[in-house]
Scaffold this motif. Sequence first.
Motif, PDB file in Angstrom:
ATOM      1  N   ARG A 143      41.977  36.002  32.559  1.00 11.67           N
ATOM      2  CA  ARG A 143      42.725  36.544  33.392  1.00 11.67           C
ATOM      3  C   ARG A 143      41.898  37.704  33.772  1.00 11.67           C
ATOM      4  O   ARG A 143      41.825  38.211  35.120  1.00 11.67           O
ATOM      5  CB  ARG A 143      43.740  37.283  32.439  1.00 11.67           C
ATOM      6  CG  ARG A 143      45.236  36.285  32.470  1.00 11.67           C
ATOM      7  CD  ARG A 143      46.184  37.147  31.682  1.00 11.67           C
ATOM      8  NE  ARG A 143      46.541  38.416  31.917  1.00 11.67           N
ATOM      9  CZ  ARG A 143      47.510  38.696  32.847  1.00 11.67           C
ATOM     10  NH1 ARG A 143      48.326  37.727  33.431  1.00 11.67           N
ATOM     11  NH2 ARG A 143      47.814  39.893  33.084  1.00 11.67           N
ATOM     12  N   THR A 144      40.918  38.253  33.141  1.00  9.65           N
ATOM     13  CA  THR A 144      40.104  39.325  33.393  1.00  9.65           C
ATOM     14  C   THR A 144      39.264  38.911  34.534  1.00  9.65           C
ATOM     15  O   THR A 144      39.029  39.410  35.521  1.00  9.65           O
ATOM     16  CB  THR A 144      39.291  39.915  32.313  1.00  9.65           C
ATOM     17  OG1 THR A 144      40.370  40.213  31.511  1.00  9.65           O
ATOM     18  CG2 THR A 144      38.300  41.089  32.815  1.00  9.65           C
ATOM     19  N   GLN A 145      38.654  37.797  34.329  1.00 10.03           N
ATOM     20  CA  GLN A 145      37.693  37.050  35.357  1.00 10.03           C
ATOM     21  C   GLN A 145      38.579  36.921  36.896  1.00 10.03           C
ATOM     22  O   GLN A 145      37.807  37.239  37.817  1.00 10.03           O
ATOM     23  CB  GLN A 145      37.201  35.881  34.686  1.00 10.03           C
ATOM     24  CG  GLN A 145      36.096  35.174  35.934  1.00 10.03           C
ATOM     25  CD  GLN A 145      35.550  33.745  35.395  1.00 10.03           C
ATOM     26  OE1 GLN A 145      36.097  33.257  34.184  1.00 10.03           O
ATOM     27  NE2 GLN A 145      34.541  33.132  36.073  1.00 10.03           N
ATOM     28  N   ARG A 165      44.365  47.721  36.954  1.00  9.64           N
ATOM     29  CA  ARG A 165      44.027  48.433  35.871  1.00  9.64           C
ATOM     30  C   ARG A 165      42.485  48.311  35.281  1.00  9.64           C
ATOM     31  O   ARG A 165      42.032  49.053  34.718  1.00  9.64           O
ATOM     32  CB  ARG A 165      44.804  47.312  34.518  1.00  9.64           C
ATOM     33  CG  ARG A 165      46.284  47.773  34.484  1.00  9.64           C
ATOM     34  CD  ARG A 165      46.872  46.854  33.595  1.00  9.64           C
ATOM     35  NE  ARG A 165      48.592  47.213  33.420  1.00  9.64           N
ATOM     36  CZ  ARG A 165      48.931  48.184  32.704  1.00  9.64           C
ATOM     37  NH1 ARG A 165      48.258  48.896  32.044  1.00  9.64           N
ATOM     38  NH2 ARG A 165      50.296  48.280  32.584  1.00  9.64           N
ATOM     39  N   GLN A 166      42.046  46.924  35.685  1.00 10.52           N
ATOM     40  CA  GLN A 166      40.561  46.902  35.114  1.00 10.52           C
ATOM     41  C   GLN A 166      39.735  47.757  35.939  1.00 10.52           C
ATOM     42  O   GLN A 166      38.785  48.292  35.534  1.00 10.52           O
ATOM     43  CB  GLN A 166      40.197  45.304  35.734  1.00 10.52           C
ATOM     44  CG  GLN A 166      40.872  44.492  34.606  1.00 10.52           C
ATOM     45  CD  GLN A 166      40.590  42.937  34.855  1.00 10.52           C
ATOM     46  OE1 GLN A 166      41.159  42.012  34.571  1.00 10.52           O
ATOM     47  NE2 GLN A 166      39.695  42.783  35.905  1.00 10.52           N
ATOM     48  N   GLN A 181      47.200  43.720  37.313  1.00 14.15           N
ATOM     49  CA  GLN A 181      46.061  43.465  36.310  1.00 14.15           C
ATOM     50  C   GLN A 181      44.553  43.902  37.036  1.00 14.15           C
ATOM     51  O   GLN A 181      43.618  44.555  36.199  1.00 14.15           O
ATOM     52  CB  GLN A 181      45.856  42.147  35.856  1.00 14.15           C
ATOM     53  CG  GLN A 181      44.631  41.634  35.187  1.00 14.15           C
ATOM     54  CD  GLN A 181      44.651  42.010  33.582  1.00 14.15           C
ATOM     55  OE1 GLN A 181      45.803  42.393  32.951  1.00 14.15           O
ATOM     56  NE2 GLN A 181      43.497  41.915  32.816  1.00 14.15           N
ATOM     57  N   ALA A 182      44.130  43.434  38.174  1.00 15.07           N
ATOM     58  CA  ALA A 182      43.223  43.959  38.891  1.00 15.07           C
ATOM     59  C   ALA A 182      42.905  45.597  39.002  1.00 15.07           C
ATOM     60  O   ALA A 182      41.899  45.983  38.784  1.00 15.07           O
ATOM     61  CB  ALA A 182      43.182  43.380  40.160  1.00 15.07           C
ATOM     62  N   ALA A 230      41.246  38.349  37.818  1.00 19.78           N
ATOM     63  CA  ALA A 230      41.489  39.535  38.618  1.00 19.78           C
ATOM     64  C   ALA A 230      40.322  40.228  39.244  1.00 19.78           C
ATOM     65  O   ALA A 230      40.615  40.976  40.090  1.00 19.78           O
ATOM     66  CB  ALA A 230      42.149  40.477  37.440  1.00 19.78           C
ATOM     67  N   THR A 231      39.154  40.128  38.567  1.00 15.28           N
ATOM     68  CA  THR A 231      38.057  40.749  39.261  1.00 15.28           C
ATOM     69  C   THR A 231      37.648  39.921  40.491  1.00 15.28           C
ATOM     70  O   THR A 231      37.239  40.563  41.432  1.00 15.28           O
ATOM     71  CB  THR A 231      36.862  40.674  38.041  1.00 15.28           C
ATOM     72  OG1 THR A 231      37.319  41.428  36.969  1.00 15.28           O
ATOM     73  CG2 THR A 231      35.591  41.347  38.714  1.00 15.28           C
ATOM     74  N   GLU A 255      42.883  35.731  27.851  1.00 13.59           N
ATOM     75  CA  GLU A 255      42.668  37.202  28.320  1.00 13.59           C
ATOM     76  C   GLU A 255      41.349  37.306  29.155  1.00 13.59           C
ATOM     77  O   GLU A 255      41.264  38.009  30.080  1.00 13.59           O
ATOM     78  CB  GLU A 255      42.550  38.493  27.304  1.00 13.59           C
ATOM     79  CG  GLU A 255      44.371  38.327  26.651  1.00 13.59           C
ATOM     80  CD  GLU A 255      45.422  38.785  27.719  1.00 13.59           C
ATOM     81  OE1 GLU A 255      45.051  39.544  28.765  1.00 13.59           O
ATOM     82  OE2 GLU A 255      46.579  38.273  27.617  1.00 13.59           O
ATOM     83  N   ALA A 256      40.678  36.625  28.854  1.00 10.85           N
ATOM     84  CA  ALA A 256      38.799  36.683  29.521  1.00 10.85           C
ATOM     85  C   ALA A 256      39.161  35.880  30.977  1.00 10.85           C
ATOM     86  O   ALA A 256      38.745  36.522  31.712  1.00 10.85           O
ATOM     87  CB  ALA A 256      37.880  36.162  28.514  1.00 10.85           C
TER      88      ALA A 256
END
Length: 212
Positions: A24-26, A75-76, A72-73, A28-29, A21-22
């Motif tokens: 994926r977050t990176q 959402r963040q 995802q992007a 997407a950012t 998940e980390a």
Amino acid sequence: MTDVAETKHDRIARRQVDKFEARRTQLATDALHTLAELGYARTSLRDIAQNSTFSLGVMHYYFADKRDLVTQAVRQYEAVCVTRYDEVVARATGADQLRDEFVEMFFDTLAEDAALHRLWYDLRNQSLFDESFRADVLEIDGHREAMVWRVVSRYAELRGAQVVSAPGPAYTLLDGIFHRALLHHLTGRSEDVATLRTELPNVMDYLVDGPQ
């Protein structure tokens, strides 16, 4: 021993999920600005990979498809936006302070993050044609509506007033103003944006009924 082994296994599994998940977050950012610049339709995973330090293969490993990455992007970014407004609500000690800081945040983020807001509206428009987007868009829209309701409810409370609208119409009204202001900003019609900024406090007052 079995219980201990299972506990260790669970911890390892959780760490693997957290790492996944980390990442994926990176990713997407990193993808946000490419997506915001080109828009959903004109951006492929290959374009995103070419504008990041990650390969196309890595993109495909962490995201099922472009839709997965885009949602995802967005959402963040929306989570960050909601947090900003919640901070305005949390520190407000008077109605005028809350209203003025909300208006300032409303138009500052419109100007500073115009491309990212454009991406959100692009995604929302896509959901009208592509059913696979709709559940995600409705969920994100729900978070935005709840955020607006927290602002308006707190404003009414600080004024000793009552909100004269339900959450949905209140959100629709303010979101419509934001969308229109964004369009004028992107078109370079600064005077129209300034007019909307001047009128927004009156709209806030329109949503509540009680002592000034």
